[in-house]
Design an enzyme around this catalytic site. Structure first.
Site, short mmCIF file in Angstrom:
data_model
loop_
_atom_site.label_atom_id
_atom_site.label_comp_id
_atom_site.label_asym_id
_atom_site.label_seq_id
_atom_site.Cartn_x
_atom_site.Cartn_y
_atom_site.Cartn_z
N HIS A 96 -66.25 -9.13 53.21
CA HIS A 96 -65.94 -7.63 53.08
C HIS A 96 -65.81 -7.48 50.96
CE1 HIS A 96 -62.09 -9.21 53.27
NE2 HIS A 96 -61.63 -8.16 52.09
N ASP A 98 -62.76 -5.18 49.18
CA ASP A 98 -61.80 -4.33 49.49
C ASP A 98 -61.67 -3.01 49.49
OD1 ASP A 98 -60.31 -5.97 49.80
OD2 ASP A 98 -59.87 -6.46 48.12
N HIS A 250 -65.79 -11.29 49.66
CA HIS A 250 -65.28 -12.68 49.49
C HIS A 250 -64.72 -12.09 51.45
CE1 HIS A 250 -62.36 -8.60 49.17
NE2 HIS A 250 -61.03 -9.10 50.55
CO CO Z 1 -59.88 -8.43 51.00
#
Ligand code: CO
Length: 274
Positions: A96, A98, A250
């Site tokens: 994803h 953030d 990440h």
């Molecule tokens: Co994250």
């Protein structure tokens, strides 16, 4: 200051900087340049207090609160990302960027490692400039102008938050956030184009039926994390990582059951993606 690239696509370790000291404006600019050129930077041996962590975060942007988990009493913008010995799911344990379900998703996030398991718990990062640039011209044209819909309620990711919300959840029941953003976004600082969908939060494409968007999204989800677009960071305690959410995804690897892993996180305010 020394810089060591850790993979071909992204990621650089910065050496010779002590974040417990106040940084000069020149050094702040140098660090920012390495960050912009490499998407994610790592600095080892940084045993920072929460105040020192906040000071560095403020030199790079404006810390903001995370919607679902309470921060520290004296530093509400710092949350603990942790997995305890008895827990099975790891916070955010899926590819994803953030909180893309917010209207103004964060420009970047920082993690400061505190307790690290004896093995495992590495974090993968993927360069979304490379993901975009390796698409065919025709696919790039097709995606331009399309908007991806992000929701905070996709099952695979909301279950990774359950343990944390149980112990540290904000009192107000979290509502479901939904927003749409361009699938190809232009980075406000580098001017480069990056793919901006992710399997954790993107649920559909504006104006397309689910049957139409699903195969396109599933292709993009697979394409955007090809091994050659990624790097992998093996943590040790007192390491600071800072990644650019506008062009980087990440994924923390959940391979250390029975051990504790604790990191402190600060998220920095971002622009509306265009
Ligand atoms: Co994250």
């Amino acid at each position: 200051m020394k810089v060591r690239k850790i993979s071909g696509a992204l990621g650089a370790e910065i050496m010779g900087v002590d974040l417990t000291k106040e940084l000069t404006a020149d050094l702040v600019k140098e660090i920012r340049d390495v960050f912009l050129n490499n998407n994610v930077i790592f600095l080892r041996n940084q045993p920072l207090s929460s105040q020192q962590f906040m000071n560095f975060a403020r030199s790079m942007g404006k810390p903001v609160e995370y919607p679902f988990v309470k921060g520290f009493d004296s530093f509400p913008e710092i949350i603990e990302v942790k997995k305890l010995e008895h827990e099975r799911s790891n916070f955010g344990g899926v590819w994803h960027s953030d909180t893309t379900y917010l209207e103004y998703p964060p420009m970047g996030s920082m993690l400061l490692s505190k307790e690290i398991p004896p093995y495992g718990g590495d974090t993968l990062f993927a360069c979304q400039y490379a993901a975009y640039e390796t698409l065919s011209d025709t696919m790039q044209r097709m995606l331009s102008g399309l908007r991806g819909i992000s929701s905070s309620a996709k099952a695979d990711v909301s279950k990774t938050r359950e343990d944390r919300i149980k112990t540290d959840g904000k009192d107000s029941a979290p509502k479901n956030f939904t927003n749409s953003h361009p699938i190809v976004r232009t980075h406000p600082e580098t001017g480069r184009k990056a793919l901006y969908v992710n399997v954790a939060h993107t649920t559909g494409i504006e104006g397309l039926t689910e049957a139409e968007s699903a195969p396109l999204l599933s292709f993009l989800f697979e394409h955007q994390v090809k091994p050659e677009f990624t790097c992998r960071w093996a943590w040790e305690p007192d390491t600071l990582a800072f990644w650019d959410n506008r062009c980087t995804m990440h994924n923390p690897i959940n391979d250390y059951h029975g051990f504790k892993r604790v990191l402190h996180r600060i998220t920095l305010e971002g622009d509306k993606p265009i």
